[in-house]
Design a protein around this motif. Structure first.
Motif: not given
Ligand SMILES: CSCCC(=O)C(=O)COP(=O)(O)O
Ligand SMILES: [Zn+2]
Length: 207
Positions: A92, A162, A176
């Motif tokens: 992420a 995510k 994310g």
């Protein structure tokens, strides 16, 4: 503009947008963004600030232990270890945490189940769930007062680049691959929470 300035500005713009939605009540919330895919450093919001203001002291650079990597008087967010856990366990690039009435009420209503599910709702596609009968499951963890303990419980649910986790009667943390994706997932989650609460109200709790 160098990479650090770019990432600072990206996070500041996200912070402004979330502030416009009034998602930082009472100084709550914290945000983080990685400096690059290969770096182990990330910007995180300074603790206890009014996140509705935009200042030169909004963020500080920390390492994966959540410790500042430059000379500063600023204190990293009290919940930095949750952001660290995300960057340790996934690829992420951005993670966002907000407290809203909707995410708190949903977390309490479904807290005993340890999760809340959403089906037959177009916006679950934000989580890349495109099948007709797909179910989005958002885990709900206890709001342990000890942040290391909270981070341990949180870690169990980081199994993708995510995702989203609700902390009971506290808030939501989403992550994310980049700022765009993290914000999309946060907005989609909050839409789904508001929708479910509205439906429960209108149907007298039968959904
Ligand atoms: C007054 S909000 C309580 C702390 C919290 O949950 C939060 O999100 C903000 O903490 P921070 O240290 O990041 O300002
Ligand atoms: Zn919080």
């Amino acid at each position: 503009m160098n990479l650090y300035e770019q990432k600072w500005n990206e996070l500041a713009d996200i912070k402004d947008e979330l502030a416009q939605r009034d998602w930082f009540m009472g100084t709550s919330g914290n945000l983080a963004i990685k400096v690059s895919d290969t770096s182990s450093h990330f910007y995180v919001t300074a603790s206890g600030k009014d996140k509705k203001q935009r200042t030169n002291e909004d963020f500080l650079l920390v390492n994966l232990e959540g410790l500042p990597v430059e000379d500063t008087n600023l204190k990293p967010s009290a919940e930095t270890l949750l952001h660290s856990a995300i960057y340790r366990q996934s690829n992420a690039g951005c993670s966002l945490h907000v407290h809203t009435v909707a995410n708190n009420v949903i977390s309490e209503l479904y807290g005993e189940n340890g999760q809340v599910e959403f089906q037959d709702q177009e916006l679950i596609k934000a989580f890349d769930l495109w099948e007709e009968d797909a179910v989005l499951t958002i885990p709900i963890i206890n709001n342990y007062a000890s942040i290391p303990r909270l981070a341990e419980a949180f870690k169990e649910h980081i199994n993708s680049d995510k995702g989203a986790v609700l902390i009971r009667n506290h808030g939501i943390t989403v992550w994310g691959r980049n700022g765009f994706e993290a914000k999309k997932l946060l907005e989609a989650s909050e839409f789904l929470f508001q929708y479910k609460l509205k439906l429960l109200q209108l149907t007298g709790g039968k959904n």
